[in-house]
Design a protein around this motif. Structure first.
Motif, short mmCIF file in Angstrom:
data_model
loop_
_atom_site.label_atom_id
_atom_site.label_comp_id
_atom_site.label_asym_id
_atom_site.label_seq_id
_atom_site.Cartn_x
_atom_site.Cartn_y
_atom_site.Cartn_z
N PHE A 1 0.82 -1.21 0.00
CA PHE A 1 0.00 0.00 0.00
C PHE A 1 0.86 1.26 0.00
O PHE A 1 0.43 2.31 -0.49
N THR B 1 1.46 2.85 -3.35
CA THR B 1 0.36 3.54 -4.03
C THR B 1 0.37 5.04 -3.78
O THR B 1 -0.45 5.75 -4.37
N ASN B 2 1.27 5.52 -2.91
CA ASN B 2 1.32 6.95 -2.63
C ASN B 2 2.15 7.71 -3.67
O ASN B 2 2.47 8.88 -3.47
N SER C 1 -4.32 7.66 -5.66
CA SER C 1 -4.77 6.51 -4.88
C SER C 1 -6.01 6.81 -4.04
O SER C 1 -6.76 5.89 -3.70
N TRP D 1 -9.28 5.37 -5.43
CA TRP D 1 -9.56 3.94 -5.53
C TRP D 1 -9.07 3.11 -4.34
O TRP D 1 -9.69 2.12 -3.98
N LEU D 2 -7.98 3.53 -3.68
CA LEU D 2 -7.43 2.71 -2.60
C LEU D 2 -8.39 2.56 -1.41
O LEU D 2 -8.58 1.44 -0.92
N THR E 1 -5.94 -3.30 7.03
CA THR E 1 -5.63 -2.31 5.99
C THR E 1 -6.36 -1.00 6.26
O THR E 1 -5.82 0.07 5.98
N GLN F 1 -4.43 2.50 6.80
CA GLN F 1 -4.67 3.73 6.05
C GLN F 1 -4.99 4.89 6.98
O GLN F 1 -4.57 6.03 6.73
N ARG G 1 -11.15 9.58 2.45
CA ARG G 1 -10.40 8.67 3.31
C ARG G 1 -11.06 8.51 4.68
O ARG G 1 -11.18 7.40 5.20
#
Length: 454
Positions: free
Chosen positions: A302, A305-306, A312, A315-316, A380, A384, A411
């Protein structure tokens, strides 16, 4: 510019200041250790074996993070001395080249950003006056003399050290919230369990009464036109997880199926099925707090993805959200298929419909795979949130990791929604559905029944 003052070593520091720092750190550590010990003793006293084991696994995970932190401290100097070419170091940055130039005064920028030179120089001057930016560094960048860049700077290692601490705190908080929400959900089932002890319940669930399967309460809820098609079945079950994911009729039917499969006749009024499911939740909770190398590896991915340009935030955060929605839908589908299986055996049922769950209803015939997905989603999601808190603390609310207000809103909102869905809806439903299976519960039933009697 005034001459910079070098930081003092311990040889130049007052011994009382060193003693005070060590005393405070030691005091905080002892208080936390005693608190954890008290909680563990209380779990033992209340015969909460699964929760005690879960606490031990949380301690093991905290110890792992502490060991990682120790390695970062020891290896900080060695890692910062590893030099790599500038063209390699310039790839996959969180910030764009122009953004780095604006914030940190980089010189190697595209020509279209040359008009910002004056601003960059001013920012570079301000950064040089901020002590926080040189707090964890060791002198200067030795790689610059070779025309290269440090693999990870000493200050970058310091920031990573802080992230490990934030991740540990967030993970512990998530574990507590997960268990609390699951227990809150099951508290609603208490009145249903108490109802099974009444004469009215015994009369309305006469074991000698014959009815059509579709005319029972369980049949009316699950045996309809939409349950005959796979597509409509999944669509209806998808929305059911948001509204009364566990209904009274589902709970009582699954309870009856469990008792008929595992207990002697006449045990219906003496057995507390809700407490058994609570013990099951504690066993599942013990699993979702343990260290899983696969999940840690996914969490490390993960971090990649930054990179700037991947967007991101669009979709993340939705990956764990989609996974938990699919898992919740699957559990609802399993309950409906139990009703369809009753109808396949005959249109007429005697007494309460008897459900007979099995491993074949689950993906790959492995119910624990669903628990793994729940574990993955919870970790996860905590990861995040920890990353968001850490990046906000280190770089401010608007930074290269979340540049826009939309990013922040997505987020936070998706993270909270996933936590509620996973802890309050999916995890209790998983504990209810899986514990009815005969292959999973036979080895525990005698011990649990004895505990409930006492």
């Amino acid at each position: 510019m005034a001459d910079q003052v070098k930081e003092k070593t311990l040889e130049e520091t007052s011994t009382w200041a060193v003693a005070v720092v060590c005393f405070v750190l030691l005091l905080i550590s002892i208080v936390i250790e005693k608190l954890i010990h008290k909680i563990g003793s209380w779990f033992k006293k209340k015969n909460k074996k699964a929760l005690y084991e879960a606490l031990e696994k949380v301690k093991a995970e905290l110890m792992l993070m502490g060991f990682i932190s120790l390695l970062l401290t020891i290896g900080q100097g060695y890692i910062s001395n590893i030099c790599i070419p500038k063209n390699i170091a310039a790839s996959m940055h969180p910030c764009s080249a122009s953004e780095e130039a604006r914030k940190y005064g980089k010189k190697d920028v595209p020509k279209e950003d040359e008009e910002e030179n004056l601003r960059r120089k001013l920012l570079q001057l301000v950064d040089s006056l901020i002590p926080r930016r040189s707090l964890a560094t060791k002198g200067y960048d030795k790689c610059a003399e070779k025309g290269k860049v440090a693999f990870v700077s000493a200050y970058g290692m310091h920031q990573l050290h802080i992230f490990i601490f934030v991740l540990a705190v967030c993970h512990v908080i998530y574990c507590i919230v997960t268990y609390a929400l699951g227990k809150t959900k099951m508290r609603r089932w208490k009145k249903w369990e108490e109802e099974t002890k009444t004469i009215e319940y015994q009369y309305s669930h006469d074991p000698e009464r014959f009815r059509f399967a579709r005319d029972t309460s369980f049949g009316r809820r699950h045996l309809s036109f939409w349950s005959k098609s796979t597509i409509t079945l999944w669509i209806v079950c998808f929305f059911r997880q948001f509204f009364r994911s566990v209904t009274k009729v589902d709970y009582l039917t699954l309870r009856h199926g469990f008792i008929m499969a595992h207990l002697a006749p006449g045990s219906d009024a003496r057995f507390d099925f809700r407490k058994y499911i609570q013990r099951s939740l504690e066993e599942d909770f013990k699993t979702i707090v343990e260290i899983n190398p696969v999940i840690w590896f996914i969490a490390v991915l993960f971090l990649l993805t930054n990179t700037n340009g991947l967007n991101s935030y669009l979709w993340l955060p939705f990956i764990p959200f989609i996974v938990i929605l699919i898992v919740g839908t699957k559990l609802q589908v399993i309950i409906t298929k139990l009703g369809l299986r009753i109808q396949e055996k005959g249109d007429v049922v005697k007494g309460t419909p008897l459900v007979q769950p099995g491993d074949h209803f689950f993906w790959f015939g492995r119910p624990r795979f669903i628990l793994f997905l729940i574990h993955l989603v919870l970790f996860t999601n905590a990861f995040q949130l920890a990353f968001f808190v850490w990046s906000t603390y280190e770089f401010g609310l608007k930074n290269c990791f979340h540049e826009s207000r939309v990013d922040v809103i997505i987020r936070i909102s998706i993270g909270l929604l996933v936590q509620i869905l996973c802890s309050y809806v999916t995890l209790p439903l998983y504990a209810l559905v899986t514990q009815v299976r005969s292959t999973h519960t036979q080895k525990h039933i005698k011990i649990e029944t004895f505990n409930f009697k006492n």
